[in-house]
Design a protein around this motif. Structure first.
Motif, PDB file in Angstrom:
ATOM      1  N   PRO A 178       0.799  -1.236   0.000  1.00  0.00           N
ATOM      2  CA  PRO A 178       0.000   0.000   0.000  1.00  0.00           C
ATOM      3  C   PRO A 178       0.826   1.277   0.000  1.00  0.00           C
ATOM      4  CG  PRO A 178      -0.133  -1.121   2.133  1.00  0.00           C
ATOM      5  CD  PRO A 178       0.518  -2.069   1.185  1.00  0.00           C
ATOM      6  N   GLU A 179       1.967   1.290   0.665  1.00  0.00           N
ATOM      7  CA  GLU A 179       2.753   2.517   0.783  1.00  0.00           C
ATOM      8  C   GLU A 179       3.873   2.611  -0.245  1.00  0.00           C
ATOM      9  OE1 GLU A 179       1.623   4.885   2.682  1.00  0.00           O
ATOM     10  OE2 GLU A 179       0.023   3.450   3.170  1.00  0.00           O
ATOM     11  N   ARG A 180       3.985   1.615  -1.104  1.00  0.00           N
ATOM     12  CA  ARG A 180       5.006   1.667  -2.151  1.00  0.00           C
ATOM     13  C   ARG A 180       4.580   2.667  -3.219  1.00  0.00           C
ATOM     14  NH1 ARG A 180       6.800  -3.954  -4.643  1.00  0.00           N
ATOM     15  NH2 ARG A 180       7.539  -4.177  -2.489  1.00  0.00           N
ATOM     16  N   THR A 181       5.536   3.385  -3.782  1.00  0.00           N
ATOM     17  CA  THR A 181       5.213   4.352  -4.837  1.00  0.00           C
ATOM     18  C   THR A 181       4.813   3.621  -6.112  1.00  0.00           C
ATOM     19  OG1 THR A 181       6.752   5.978  -3.923  1.00  0.00           O
ATOM     20  CG2 THR A 181       6.071   6.287  -6.206  1.00  0.00           C
ATOM     21  N   ALA A 182       3.628   3.940  -6.597  1.00  0.00           N
ATOM     22  CA  ALA A 182       3.128   3.324  -7.824  1.00  0.00           C
ATOM     23  C   ALA A 182       3.422   4.181  -9.042  1.00  0.00           C
ATOM     24  CB  ALA A 182       1.623   3.070  -7.713  1.00  0.00           C
ATOM     25  N   LEU A 183       3.197   5.498  -8.933  1.00  0.00           N
ATOM     26  CA  LEU A 183       3.305   6.399 -10.071  1.00  0.00           C
ATOM     27  C   LEU A 183       4.130   7.627  -9.718  1.00  0.00           C
ATOM     28  CD1 LEU A 183      -0.454   6.431 -11.207  1.00  0.00           C
ATOM     29  CD2 LEU A 183       1.359   4.939 -12.066  1.00  0.00           C
ATOM     30  N   VAL A 184       4.934   8.052 -10.688  1.00  0.00           N
ATOM     31  CA  VAL A 184       5.719   9.275 -10.552  1.00  0.00           C
ATOM     32  C   VAL A 184       5.494  10.121 -11.794  1.00  0.00           C
ATOM     33  CG1 VAL A 184       8.034  10.263 -10.404  1.00  0.00           C
ATOM     34  CG2 VAL A 184       7.494   8.176  -9.126  1.00  0.00           C
ATOM     35  N   VAL A 239       7.362   5.472 -13.823  1.00  0.00           N
ATOM     36  CA  VAL A 239       7.709   6.874 -14.039  1.00  0.00           C
ATOM     37  C   VAL A 239       7.057   7.283 -15.359  1.00  0.00           C
ATOM     38  CG1 VAL A 239       9.569   8.540 -14.349  1.00  0.00           C
ATOM     39  CG2 VAL A 239       9.879   6.589 -12.801  1.00  0.00           C
ATOM     40  N   LEU A 240       6.079   8.175 -15.288  1.00  0.00           N
ATOM     41  CA  LEU A 240       5.266   8.511 -16.451  1.00  0.00           C
ATOM     42  C   LEU A 240       5.899   9.638 -17.260  1.00  0.00           C
ATOM     43  CD1 LEU A 240       1.771   8.498 -14.697  1.00  0.00           C
ATOM     44  CD2 LEU A 240       2.811   6.641 -16.012  1.00  0.00           C
ATOM     45  N   GLN A 241       5.899   9.455 -18.565  1.00  0.00           N
ATOM     46  CA  GLN A 241       6.353  10.497 -19.485  1.00  0.00           C
ATOM     47  C   GLN A 241       5.208  10.762 -20.462  1.00  0.00           C
ATOM     48  OE1 GLN A 241       9.809   9.641 -21.959  1.00  0.00           O
ATOM     49  NE2 GLN A 241      10.346  11.815 -22.096  1.00  0.00           N
ATOM     50  N   PRO A 242       4.509  11.894 -20.328  1.00  0.00           N
ATOM     51  CA  PRO A 242       3.325  12.138 -21.158  1.00  0.00           C
ATOM     52  C   PRO A 242       3.589  12.102 -22.655  1.00  0.00           C
ATOM     53  CG  PRO A 242       3.352  13.642 -19.306  1.00  0.00           C
ATOM     54  CD  PRO A 242       4.687  12.937 -19.310  1.00  0.00           C
ATOM     55  N   ARG A 243       4.749  12.572 -23.062  1.00  0.00           N
ATOM     56  CA  ARG A 243       5.110  12.525 -24.477  1.00  0.00           C
ATOM     57  C   ARG A 243       6.600  12.254 -24.557  1.00  0.00           C
ATOM     58  NH1 ARG A 243       3.578  17.001 -29.152  1.00  0.00           N
ATOM     59  NH2 ARG A 243       4.472  15.841 -30.921  1.00  0.00           N
ATOM     60  N   PHE A 244       6.989  11.289 -25.370  1.00  0.00           N
ATOM     61  CA  PHE A 244       8.385  10.889 -25.416  1.00  0.00           C
ATOM     62  C   PHE A 244       9.272  11.997 -25.952  1.00  0.00           C
ATOM     63  CE2 PHE A 244      12.029   9.005 -27.697  1.00  0.00           C
ATOM     64  CZ  PHE A 244      12.671   8.422 -26.608  1.00  0.00           C
ATOM     65  N   ASP A 245      10.292  12.305 -25.206  1.00  0.00           N
ATOM     66  CA  ASP A 245      11.378  13.171 -25.617  1.00  0.00           C
ATOM     67  C   ASP A 245      12.644  12.489 -25.133  1.00  0.00           C
ATOM     68  OD1 ASP A 245      13.390  15.440 -24.464  1.00  0.00           O
ATOM     69  OD2 ASP A 245      12.445  16.109 -26.321  1.00  0.00           O
ATOM     70  N   ALA A 246      13.592  12.239 -26.035  1.00  0.00           N
ATOM     71  CA  ALA A 246      14.742  11.408 -25.697  1.00  0.00           C
ATOM     72  C   ALA A 246      15.607  12.016 -24.594  1.00  0.00           C
ATOM     73  CB  ALA A 246      15.581  11.152 -26.944  1.00  0.00           C
ATOM     74  N   GLU A 247      15.877  13.316 -24.666  1.00  0.00           N
ATOM     75  CA  GLU A 247      16.712  13.932 -23.637  1.00  0.00           C
ATOM     76  C   GLU A 247      16.019  13.876 -22.275  1.00  0.00           C
ATOM     77  OE1 GLU A 247      18.380  17.748 -24.490  1.00  0.00           O
ATOM     78  OE2 GLU A 247      18.785  17.247 -26.586  1.00  0.00           O
ATOM     79  N   GLU A 248      14.717  14.182 -22.254  1.00  0.00           N
ATOM     80  CA  GLU A 248      13.979  14.120 -20.990  1.00  0.00           C
ATOM     81  C   GLU A 248      13.916  12.686 -20.468  1.00  0.00           C
ATOM     82  OE1 GLU A 248      11.775  15.130 -17.633  1.00  0.00           O
ATOM     83  OE2 GLU A 248      13.067  16.301 -18.979  1.00  0.00           O
ATOM     84  N   ALA A 249      13.772  11.711 -21.371  1.00  0.00           N
ATOM     85  CA  ALA A 249      13.751  10.308 -20.948  1.00  0.00           C
ATOM     86  C   ALA A 249      15.060   9.933 -20.256  1.00  0.00           C
ATOM     87  CB  ALA A 249      13.500   9.397 -22.152  1.00  0.00           C
ATOM     88  N   LEU A 250      16.182  10.378 -20.802  1.00  0.00           N
ATOM     89  CA  LEU A 250      17.474  10.084 -20.185  1.00  0.00           C
ATOM     90  C   LEU A 250      17.604  10.764 -18.821  1.00  0.00           C
ATOM     91  CD1 LEU A 250      19.797  10.346 -23.315  1.00  0.00           C
ATOM     92  CD2 LEU A 250      19.257   8.268 -22.027  1.00  0.00           C
TER      93      LEU A 250
END
Length: 509
Positions: free
Chosen positions: A16-22, A227-238
């Motif tokens: 229950p206390e584990r992080t599911a979404l960031v 870890v959610l990324q609303p729209r893929f951007d390679a630099e932000e993904a890294l």
């Protein structure tokens, strides 16, 4: 009783206390995510949405997506995920075709005005009864409250309708059952070893089969952090990989190409230290990209294969063994594959032949399209439309596609759907659309157009017109005007010749 929402419910009970979404500074625990899904289920019940009702969902990779997805399932309803790039008329088509009772919509951004687009599509679908903005659904549940009882559904009840397309070019809804989706998440989970610290970067769109089963559902089943990324951007993904200690990444080939190119642009040019699993699907991964990624990132890319109709994972390079460059691997647990000819007869040896698949992952059928279903499913076997060969060890290698399907950056583009829009332009008499090679997207969309007599139309004008009427990944990037198109003796357009002339080589007949 089997309800796909049990994936989240079980993990919320266990961790229950584990992080599911960031997402940025937002962090939701499993208990908080479950609570939010309860709110959405209660809101739907209050509107009279019940077992078997269809609920469309238009939402990018933000916490609202999994909350709404599992909330819809908890209410006993069927999730109809929509591509967030659809235009209003396309939204209306999906709502009408799926007989959706409600549309749940993320508010969006100035760059992606989902609420505006969704409402415009909803207004064109008179049989869809309810339009709800997700951020306006009141948060009433408490993490400590006894969860509302999940509506009991059976294993063979439809859980999700994923829209795809086939020979007609009109999007068709593949009905996937609770059993299909739950088993696919479990099979994906057993493909990879994972510790309690698994952190998965969700860059793939969650409305897409790949991101839905192999990232969201699998991740929440195993109690991972997404870890959610609303729209893929390679630099932000890294940057996210570095900052959040990402251990797992799944993407289409163009994402891997972009990550390689982006690494040198970062202040911290070292590859992410925690990454241990990389998965590719959606299109064939170029062998050179696979090699370069392994060399630079120190992680081998495991390539697999599947379709929306197969939930989607059907075939994968076995973990623990060196991947075979160019291969999509072997059938996953509980799934069989074979090569067939046009008459459904098995092709012996290495082939080539069309891939046919049988197992727990095969769709229930195309929603309200029994004739289309009968065309591709026989005796439990689903014919994929993809030509492959196999080696002596049972590894499969994609050779070509039977249909004229274009895969642009991992998204399926269906030529006839584009052609039908093109010929509604008053200056267009006839059109044919084919895929042409593209250095980063794999393929791009090209239209061959016969202008209407006396019409004046430029390439730029027609592309701009298409851009207003189609999702961003669909519209043609180039147009060639012609006086005529090559035809067969029966009057069918010879797309194979157009593809060869455009530099794509000889395609399937």
């Amino acid at each position: 009783m089997l309800n796909l929402s049990s994936l989240l419910e079980h993990s919320a009970q266990e961790y229950p206390e584990r992080t599911a979404l960031v997402l940025g500074d937002t962090r939701l625990t499993y208990a908080e995510l479950l609570s939010r899904s309860q709110d959405i289920a209660d809101a739907l019940r209050g509107l009279g949405v019940g077992k078997g009702d269809k609920v469309a969902l238009s939402c990018p990779n933000v916490p609202d997506f999994p909350a709404a997805y599992f909330g819809i399932l908890r209410a006993g309803a069927v999730v109809v995920p929509l591509n967030v790039l659809l235009r209003p008329q396309e939204v209306a088509y999906h709502l009408t075709d799926s007989r959706a009772k409600a549309l749940l919509c993320f508010e969006g951004t100035p760059q992606l005005p989902l609420a505006e687009t969704g409402k415009a599509g909803f207004d064109q679908a008179p049989d869809c009864e309810h339009f709800l903005l997700l951020h306006r659904i009141e948060h009433t549940s408490s993490g400590s409250a006894e969860p509302a009882e999940t509506v009991a559904t059976e294993a063979e009840d439809t859980a999700v309708i994923l829209y795809t397309s086939g020979t007609t070019g009109r999007p068709k809804g593949a009905e996937l059952t609770h059993r299909n989706m739950a088993m696919n998440a479990m099979v994906a989970d057993r493909l990879f070893t994972a510790g309690q610290d698994e952190v998965m970067l969700a860059s793939l769109p969650l409305f897409h089969a790949f991101g839905q089963s192999a990232v969201m559902n699998m991740g929440l089943l195993r109690g991972a952090t997404l870890v959610l990324q609303p729209r893929f951007d390679a630099e932000e993904a890294l940057r996210l990989m570095h900052r959040e200690g990402v251990t797992f990444f799944a993407g289409v080939p163009t994402m891997y190409w972009a990550l390689l190119g982006a690494l040198g642009a970062l202040d911290e040019q070292a590859p992410p230290a925690h990454l241990r699993t990389a998965v590719s699907g959606g299109a064939a991964l170029p062998v050179e990209v696979l090699r370069q990624f392994g060399k630079v990132f120190g992680v081998g890319v495991q390539e697999g294969y599947g379709l929306s109709e197969t939930s989607p994972v059907a075939c994968f390079n076995p973990p623990g063994l060196p991947p075979r460059p160019g291969s999509i691997g072997r059938p996953v647990w509980g799934v069989q594959m074979k090569l067939i000819d046009d008459s459904w007869q098995a092709v012996p040896g290495e082939g080539p032949g069309e891939i046919a698949i049988r197992g727990h992952n095969i769709m229930k059928g195309y929603y309200r399209r029994p004739e289309d279903t009968a065309t591709v499913v026989r005796d439990g076997w689903f014919r994929t439309g993809d030509i492959a060969r196999r080696d002596a060890d049972g590894y499969y290698y994609i050779v070509d596609r039977v249909k004229d399907l274009i895969i642009r950056g991992g998204f399926n583009v269906y030529p006839r759907e584009i052609e039908e829009v093109l010929i509604t332009h008053p200056a267009v008499s006839m059109a044919a659309v084919v895929g042409v090679p593209h250095a980063t997207h794999g393929e791009d969309v090209k239209a061959f157009v016969i202008p209407a007599p006396g019409a004046q139309l430029s390439e730029e004008e027609l592309i701009a017109w298409c851009r207003e009427r189609m999702a961003a990944y669909k519209y043609p990037r180039s147009v060639e005007f012609r006086d005529s198109l090559p035809l067969t003796s029966t009057g069918k357009i010879l797309k194979r010749e157009l593809t060869a002339e455009a530099g794509g080589g000889a395609g399937p007949a």
